[in-house]
Design a protein around this motif. Structure first.
Motif, PDB file in Angstrom:
ATOM      1  N   MET A   1      -4.388  -4.698 -27.021  1.00 27.14           N
ATOM      2  CA  MET A   1      -5.319  -5.165 -26.000  1.00 27.14           C
ATOM      3  C   MET A   1      -4.877  -6.491 -25.399  1.00 27.14           C
ATOM      4  SD  MET A   1      -7.817  -3.102 -25.341  1.00 27.14           S
ATOM      5  CE  MET A   1      -9.236  -4.033 -24.783  1.00 27.14           C
TER       6      MET A   1
ATOM      7  N   SER B   1      -5.780   0.007 -28.612  1.00 24.25           N
ATOM      8  CA  SER B   1      -6.575  -0.926 -29.402  1.00 24.25           C
ATOM      9  C   SER B   1      -5.702  -1.963 -30.099  1.00 24.25           C
ATOM     10  CB  SER B   1      -7.422  -0.167 -30.431  1.00 24.25           C
ATOM     11  OG  SER B   1      -6.600   0.458 -31.397  1.00 24.25           O
TER      12      SER B   1
ATOM     13  N   TYR C   1     -15.624   6.136 -21.099  1.00 24.25           N
ATOM     14  CA  TYR C   1     -14.278   6.687 -20.924  1.00 24.25           C
ATOM     15  C   TYR C   1     -14.074   7.168 -19.490  1.00 24.25           C
ATOM     16  CZ  TYR C   1     -13.284   6.517 -25.950  1.00 24.25           C
ATOM     17  OH  TYR C   1     -13.037   6.095 -27.229  1.00 24.25           O
TER      18      TYR C   1
ATOM     19  N   TRP D   1     -10.265   1.497 -21.455  1.00 28.27           N
ATOM     20  CA  TRP D   1     -10.487   2.677 -22.304  1.00 28.27           C
ATOM     21  C   TRP D   1     -10.971   2.262 -23.684  1.00 28.27           C
ATOM     22  CZ3 TRP D   1     -10.417   7.832 -21.241  1.00 28.27           C
ATOM     23  CH2 TRP D   1     -10.370   8.715 -22.314  1.00 28.27           C
ATOM     24  N   HIS D   2     -10.377   1.212 -24.206  1.00 23.00           N
ATOM     25  CA  HIS D   2     -10.819   0.714 -25.515  1.00 23.00           C
ATOM     26  C   HIS D   2     -11.911  -0.348 -25.378  1.00 23.00           C
ATOM     27  CE1 HIS D   2     -10.706  -0.625 -29.676  1.00 23.00           C
ATOM     28  NE2 HIS D   2     -10.570  -1.859 -29.232  1.00 23.00           N
TER      29      HIS D   2
ATOM     30  N   SER E   1     -15.991  -0.534 -26.717  1.00 22.11           N
ATOM     31  CA  SER E   1     -16.023  -1.498 -27.810  1.00 22.11           C
ATOM     32  C   SER E   1     -17.065  -2.586 -27.563  1.00 22.11           C
ATOM     33  CB  SER E   1     -14.648  -2.142 -27.994  1.00 22.11           C
ATOM     34  OG  SER E   1     -13.708  -1.198 -28.454  1.00 22.11           O
TER      35      SER E   1
ATOM     36  N   SER F   1      -4.641   3.400 -35.814  1.00 24.37           N
ATOM     37  CA  SER F   1      -5.431   2.991 -34.658  1.00 24.37           C
ATOM     38  C   SER F   1      -4.684   3.397 -33.402  1.00 24.37           C
ATOM     39  CB  SER F   1      -5.647   1.475 -34.663  1.00 24.37           C
ATOM     40  OG  SER F   1      -4.409   0.797 -34.630  1.00 24.37           O
ATOM     41  N   GLN F   2      -5.397   3.461 -32.289  1.00 25.85           N
ATOM     42  CA  GLN F   2      -4.768   3.814 -31.034  1.00 25.85           C
ATOM     43  C   GLN F   2      -3.864   2.685 -30.547  1.00 25.85           C
ATOM     44  OE1 GLN F   2      -7.968   4.766 -28.342  1.00 25.85           O
ATOM     45  NE2 GLN F   2      -8.102   6.872 -29.057  1.00 25.85           N
TER      46      GLN F   2
ATOM     47  N   ASN G   1      -1.661   7.258 -34.397  1.00 25.32           N
ATOM     48  CA  ASN G   1      -3.073   7.008 -34.168  1.00 25.32           C
ATOM     49  C   ASN G   1      -3.923   7.169 -35.419  1.00 25.32           C
ATOM     50  OD1 ASN G   1      -2.574   6.449 -31.532  1.00 25.32           O
ATOM     51  ND2 ASN G   1      -3.155   8.448 -30.749  1.00 25.32           N
TER      52      ASN G   1
END
Length: 221
Positions: free
Chosen positions: A106, A103, A199, A173-174, A178, A99-100, A96
């Protein structure tokens, strides 16, 4: 360059607005479905209204379908644009710290959710069209609860529903916060109430759908 920037910003805004539109739909969909747990008659009344109201059937429903198509097409376009802008992958992936996972994937979670929505529409929307317009059955305001329960009796269908909503939660979640970032809500990166809300919503709504499915499965199997 100016035209390119504007086009890029336009794509992000379309993605964000269509995503927020679908968030509103999911919220409304959950509010209606949760009544099936504690008030079957209310669920029947609302479902009958939604199924026969011309504004819902011929205006709201087509807008929803268009919004869904636009959101997923734009998501694929943005993903391809991002990949073409970075032809060389990270030399080293450090979890992470780059990035997660959500993300970075997606498009994967989005396509799985889209496939589930196709099954969901086949189960309910297509069946509704067949009942009203192909078979031309008379109105029955009490049929919706039993139709819903029937879908969750098979164990395999319930499992698919649960897995799809887990992936939906990951996608939201993302994607939810965003969307606000794309529209200029920079403060969301500072851990304020808006970010916490996105979230929380991304977990609560899919978890609510899972609860509804499991409740009807174990109550009527």
């Amino acid at each position: 360059m100016s035209a390119l920037v504007k086009s890029s910003l336009a794509r992000k805004w379309v993605m964000a607005l269509s995503g927020l539109f679908l968030v509103v739909f999911l919220t409304q969909h959950f509010v209606i479905n949760i009544t099936s747990v504690f008030a079957p008659d209310t669920f029947n009344e609302i479902s009958h209204f939604m199924g026969y109201n011309p504004m819902v059937q011929f205006i709201a429903q087509p807008i929803l379908i268009i919004g869904l198509i636009v959101h997923f097409i734009m998501g694929i376009v943005l993903e391809l644009k991002n990949r073409s802008a970075r032809p060389i992958k990270y030399a080293k992936f450090s979890g992470n710290s780059n990035s997660q996972w959500v993300s970075r994937n997606m498009i994967i979670t989005g396509l799985v959710v889209l496939a589930f929505l196709g099954l969901h529409m086949y189960d309910f929307w297509a069946e509704e069209i067949g009942y009203k317009y192909i078979s031309a059955n008379p109105e029955d305001p009490t049929r919706y609860y039993e139709e819903l329960v029937h879908k969750f009796v098979p164990f395999w269908r319930t499992i698919i529903y649960v897995i799809a909503n887990v992936l939906l939660a990951m996608h939201l979640w993302h994607g939810f916060n965003s969307s606000f970032q794309s529209m200029g809500a920079k403060a969301i990166n500072k851990g304020d109430g808006l970010r916490k809300f996105t979230y929380a919503w991304s977990v609560i709504i899919p978890a609510g759908f899972i609860f509804i499915a499991l409740f009807h499965h174990f109550s009527h199997s």
